[in-house]
Design a protein around this motif. Structure first.
Motif, PDB file in Angstrom:
ATOM      1  N   GLY A  39       0.938  -1.168   0.072  1.00 52.32           N
ATOM      2  CA  GLY A  39       0.161  -0.001   0.091  1.00 52.32           C
ATOM      3  C   GLY A  39       0.820   1.444  -0.009  1.00 52.32           C
ATOM      4  O   GLY A  39       1.745   1.193  -0.264  1.00 52.32           O
ATOM      5  N   ALA A  80      -5.077  -0.028   1.795  1.00 49.16           N
ATOM      6  CA  ALA A  80      -5.634   1.640   1.711  1.00 49.16           C
ATOM      7  C   ALA A  80      -6.694   2.479   1.845  1.00 49.16           C
ATOM      8  O   ALA A  80      -7.604   0.875   2.829  1.00 49.16           O
ATOM      9  N   GLU A 134      -9.242   4.307  -2.656  1.00 49.85           N
ATOM     10  CA  GLU A 134      -7.603   4.380  -3.406  1.00 49.85           C
ATOM     11  C   GLU A 134      -7.406   2.527  -3.481  1.00 49.85           C
ATOM     12  O   GLU A 134      -5.977   1.949  -3.624  1.00 49.85           O
TER      13      GLU A 134
END
Length: 189
Positions: A133, A167, A171
């Motif tokens: 991430g 995330a 996202e």
């Protein structure tokens, strides 16, 4: 069953082409290609879908190749497939082009929401792949704890293809399946 035939191309070299023989129903092949396209779009392999659904890899292969028609699935198998794909019956009817007159029998056994059975409370599992991430890296084989009931707030763990992503929901990579809100990670037990 498909057979391979070769024909010379413009340069005179042999080019292989798969052609369907009469033993494969064109509708079954069409539905199988749609299933394979769904997998390809998400970066998944047939083995991944088998693991996600509880169906065997051979069964998934037969559906994807058109050897077995998705339209002739039994309700228990439909339930496993749709739960693993995280899609509704209605979505599947449209996507796999199940005729209206067949929809009363081509349906899952689900009573509630789509997807895997609802669990209460956090779940801990062993991450088969690294979790990546923005600014995050959790090594493979770490224990992850997520709250599967919360797929809206905080940092989310999403699974896509052969990996995990951490995330916010907005996202997450396209096609990621949200596993739940990230709670913690730790070394393998």
């Amino acid at each position: 069953m498909a057979r391979r035939r070769t024909e010379p191309n413009q340069n005179g070299a042999e080019a292989a082409d798969l052609t369907a023989t009469s033993s494969v129903n064109p509708q079954a092949l069409h539905r199988g290609l749609k299933l394979q396209a769904w997998l390809d779009h998400r970066g998944l392999r047939q083995a991944d879908l088998a693991r996600m659904t509880g169906l065997t890899e051979m069964t998934i292969s037969k559906y994807a190749s058109g050897k077995t028609d998705i339209g002739s699935m039994r309700p228990a198998s439909i339930t496993k497939l749709l739960d693993g794909m995280y899609v509704s019956d209605t979505w599947a009817w449209k996507y796999f082009e199940i005729p209206v007159e067949q929809r009363s029998s081509w349906r899952s056994l689900r009573q509630g929401r789509m997807g895997p059975p609802v669990t209460t409370g956090p779940e801990t599992f062993l991450a088969e792949f690294p979790v990546q991430g923005s600014g995050w890296m959790i090594p493979a084989q770490s224990l992850l704890t997520v709250d599967p009931a919360d797929t809206d707030g905080g940092l989310q763990i999403g699974q896509f293809g052969g990996g995990y992503w951490i995330a916010k929901k907005e996202e997450q990579p396209a096609g990621a399946v949200l596993l739940g809100r990230f709670i913690s990670s730790g070394p393998p037990a």
